[in-house]
Scaffold this motif. Structure first.
Motif, PDB file in Angstrom:
ATOM      1  N   ARG A  29       0.808  -1.233   0.000  1.00 17.41           N
ATOM      2  CA  ARG A  29       0.000   0.000   0.000  1.00 17.41           C
ATOM      3  C   ARG A  29       0.839   1.279   0.000  1.00 17.41           C
ATOM      4  N   PRO A  30       1.923   1.367   0.773  1.00 13.77           N
ATOM      5  CA  PRO A  30       2.712   2.603   0.743  1.00 13.77           C
ATOM      6  C   PRO A  30       3.339   2.893  -0.632  1.00 13.77           C
ATOM      7  N   PHE A  31       3.480   1.887  -1.458  1.00 12.42           N
ATOM      8  CA  PHE A  31       4.074   2.057  -2.783  1.00 12.42           C
ATOM      9  C   PHE A  31       3.040   2.305  -3.871  1.00 12.42           C
ATOM     10  N   ASP A  32       1.749   2.130  -3.565  1.00 10.11           N
ATOM     11  CA  ASP A  32       0.721   2.191  -4.617  1.00 10.11           C
ATOM     12  C   ASP A  32      -0.541   2.890  -4.120  1.00 10.11           C
ATOM     13  N   SER A  33      -0.658   4.165  -4.455  1.00  8.83           N
ATOM     14  CA  SER A  33      -1.821   4.951  -4.036  1.00  8.83           C
ATOM     15  C   SER A  33      -3.080   4.587  -4.808  1.00  8.83           C
ATOM     16  N   THR A  34      -2.974   3.726  -5.814  1.00  7.09           N
ATOM     17  CA  THR A  34      -4.146   3.356  -6.608  1.00  7.09           C
ATOM     18  C   THR A  34      -4.906   2.162  -6.040  1.00  7.09           C
ATOM     19  N   LEU A  35      -4.362   1.514  -5.020  1.00  5.77           N
ATOM     20  CA  LEU A  35      -5.057   0.371  -4.417  1.00  5.77           C
ATOM     21  C   LEU A  35      -6.296   0.849  -3.666  1.00  5.77           C
ATOM     22  N   GLN A  36      -7.379   0.106  -3.809  1.00  5.92           N
ATOM     23  CA  GLN A  36      -8.623   0.428  -3.104  1.00  5.92           C
ATOM     24  C   GLN A  36      -8.413   0.307  -1.599  1.00  5.92           C
ATOM     25  N   ASP A  37      -9.209   1.069  -0.850  1.00  2.51           N
ATOM     26  CA  ASP A  37      -9.189   0.955   0.611  1.00  2.51           C
ATOM     27  C   ASP A  37      -9.882  -0.344   1.020  1.00  2.51           C
ATOM     28  N   GLY A  38      -9.615  -0.775   2.245  1.00  4.05           N
ATOM     29  CA  GLY A  38     -10.266  -1.966   2.783  1.00  4.05           C
ATOM     30  C   GLY A  38      -9.622  -3.237   2.267  1.00  4.05           C
ATOM     31  N   GLU A  39     -10.281  -4.346   2.566  1.00  3.11           N
ATOM     32  CA  GLU A  39      -9.754  -5.649   2.150  1.00  3.11           C
ATOM     33  C   GLU A  39      -9.948  -5.842   0.648  1.00  3.11           C
ATOM     34  N   LEU A 124       9.027 -10.675 -13.368  1.00  4.24           N
ATOM     35  CA  LEU A 124       8.258 -10.289 -12.193  1.00  4.24           C
ATOM     36  C   LEU A 124       8.109  -8.781 -12.190  1.00  4.24           C
ATOM     37  N   ASP A 125       7.188  -8.294 -11.385  1.00  2.00           N
ATOM     38  CA  ASP A 125       6.986  -6.865 -11.202  1.00  2.00           C
ATOM     39  C   ASP A 125       7.363  -6.513  -9.771  1.00  2.00           C
ATOM     40  N   VAL A 126       7.943  -5.335  -9.620  1.00  2.00           N
ATOM     41  CA  VAL A 126       8.286  -4.825  -8.294  1.00  2.00           C
ATOM     42  C   VAL A 126       8.106  -3.316  -8.340  1.00  2.00           C
ATOM     43  N   TYR A 127       7.616  -2.741  -7.266  1.00  2.00           N
ATOM     44  CA  TYR A 127       7.425  -1.298  -7.230  1.00  2.00           C
ATOM     45  C   TYR A 127       8.765  -0.584  -7.316  1.00  2.00           C
ATOM     46  N   TYR A 128       8.812   0.456  -8.123  1.00  2.00           N
ATOM     47  CA  TYR A 128      10.026   1.210  -8.399  1.00  2.00           C
ATOM     48  C   TYR A 128      10.701   1.710  -7.120  1.00  2.00           C
ATOM     49  N   SER A 129       9.923   2.139  -6.148  1.00  2.00           N
ATOM     50  CA  SER A 129      10.497   2.695  -4.925  1.00  2.00           C
ATOM     51  C   SER A 129      10.731   1.647  -3.835  1.00  2.00           C
ATOM     52  N   ASN A 130      10.490   0.376  -4.133  1.00  2.00           N
ATOM     53  CA  ASN A 130      10.721  -0.695  -3.172  1.00  2.00           C
ATOM     54  C   ASN A 130      12.154  -1.210  -3.333  1.00  2.00           C
ATOM     55  N   GLU A 131      13.096  -0.384  -2.901  1.00  2.00           N
ATOM     56  CA  GLU A 131      14.518  -0.692  -3.099  1.00  2.00           C
ATOM     57  C   GLU A 131      14.935  -1.997  -2.424  1.00  2.00           C
ATOM     58  N   GLN A 132      14.364  -2.298  -1.277  1.00  2.00           N
ATOM     59  CA  GLN A 132      14.723  -3.534  -0.577  1.00  2.00           C
ATOM     60  C   GLN A 132      14.394  -4.752  -1.435  1.00  2.00           C
ATOM     61  N   ALA A 133      13.206  -4.768  -2.016  1.00  2.00           N
ATOM     62  CA  ALA A 133      12.812  -5.888  -2.872  1.00  2.00           C
ATOM     63  C   ALA A 133      13.649  -5.912  -4.142  1.00  2.00           C
ATOM     64  N   ILE A 134      13.898  -4.759  -4.723  1.00  2.00           N
ATOM     65  CA  ILE A 134      14.707  -4.695  -5.948  1.00  2.00           C
ATOM     66  C   ILE A 134      16.083  -5.285  -5.692  1.00  2.00           C
ATOM     67  N   LYS A 135      16.706  -4.907  -4.598  1.00  2.00           N
ATOM     68  CA  LYS A 135      18.039  -5.436  -4.265  1.00  2.00           C
ATOM     69  C   LYS A 135      17.994  -6.951  -4.089  1.00  2.00           C
ATOM     70  N   ALA A 136      16.939  -7.455  -3.442  1.00  2.00           N
ATOM     71  CA  ALA A 136      16.820  -8.903  -3.243  1.00  2.00           C
ATOM     72  C   ALA A 136      16.683  -9.624  -4.583  1.00  2.00           C
ATOM     73  N   TYR A 137      15.883  -9.079  -5.492  1.00  2.00           N
ATOM     74  CA  TYR A 137      15.707  -9.715  -6.799  1.00  2.00           C
ATOM     75  C   TYR A 137      16.979  -9.610  -7.637  1.00  2.00           C
ATOM     76  N   GLU A 138      17.676  -8.487  -7.552  1.00  2.00           N
ATOM     77  CA  GLU A 138      18.945  -8.368  -8.273  1.00  2.00           C
ATOM     78  C   GLU A 138      19.966  -9.365  -7.737  1.00  2.00           C
ATOM     79  N   LYS A 139      19.982  -9.555  -6.443  1.00  2.00           N
ATOM     80  CA  LYS A 139      20.878 -10.545  -5.831  1.00  2.00           C
ATOM     81  C   LYS A 139      20.567 -11.960  -6.327  1.00  2.00           C
ATOM     82  N   ALA A 140      19.277 -12.199  -6.642  1.00  2.00           N
ATOM     83  CA  ALA A 140      18.856 -13.512  -7.145  1.00  2.00           C
ATOM     84  C   ALA A 140      19.111 -13.664  -8.649  1.00  2.00           C
ATOM     85  N   GLY A 141      19.595 -12.604  -9.308  1.00  2.00           N
ATOM     86  CA  GLY A 141      19.926 -12.715 -10.725  1.00  2.00           C
ATOM     87  C   GLY A 141      19.049 -11.915 -11.669  1.00  2.00           C
TER      88      GLY A 141
END
Length: 153
Positions: A29-39, A124-141
């Motif tokens: 949610r912090p990376f995507d303001s377009t997600l609907q509120d609630g479940e 795969l898709d990853v949010y542009y500002s999710n640097e932690q995930a990007i680094k993990a995926y880059e580490k995986a190749g």
């Protein structure tokens, strides 16, 4: 740490997988303001478990589910070199077990499954500002390939 077991998900895992889905959405949610509120739900998990073109996996330690991820065979665009690729998603690890190689273990099994299906491309898709995930995926190749852009009107 106890041994991590990676196995196919079953319907008996549904409750935990639904919880993981909500935790994943909360983290995104912090990376995507377009997600609907609630479940909301990204996935039809029972259908994914049954689908022959999807490998939905879970990571387990001492019979406790600690992570998940899937690979789904998709058709490549007609102008690409690959006819099909495996799209990875629902990559989630319980916060207690992050940084312990769980995601890497899941991705390795998904990679091997894709190879067994004759697939030679993973995406795969990853949010542009999710640097932690990007680094993990880059580490995986993985490497950065495209940036999706949007504009709200």
């Amino acid at each position: 740490m106890d041994q991590i077991i990676i196995r196919k998900a079953g319907l008996n895992d549904l409750g935990t997988l639904l919880r993981f889905e909500q935790e994943l959405i909360a983290a995104e949610r912090p990376f995507d303001s377009t997600l609907q509120d609630g479940e909301i739900h990204y996935y039809d998990i029972p259908a994914m478990i049954a689908a022959p073109h999807i490998a939905l996996l879970v990571a387990v330690i001492n019979e406790q589910l600690i992570g998940t991820g899937y690979a789904r065979i998709e058709e490549g665009r007609h102008y690409l070199k690959h006819r099909q690729h495996a799209y990875l998603g629902f990559m989630y690890v319980d916060p207690v077990y992050r940084g312990k190689g769980v995601n890497r273990a899941i991705m390795e099994v998904l990679k091997n499954w894709a190879l067994e299906q004759g697939i030679r491309e993973l995406r795969l898709d990853v949010y542009y500002s999710n640097e932690q995930a990007i680094k993990a995926y880059e580490k995986a190749g993985f490497h950065r390939h495209l940036i999706e852009m949007r504009m709200g009107l």
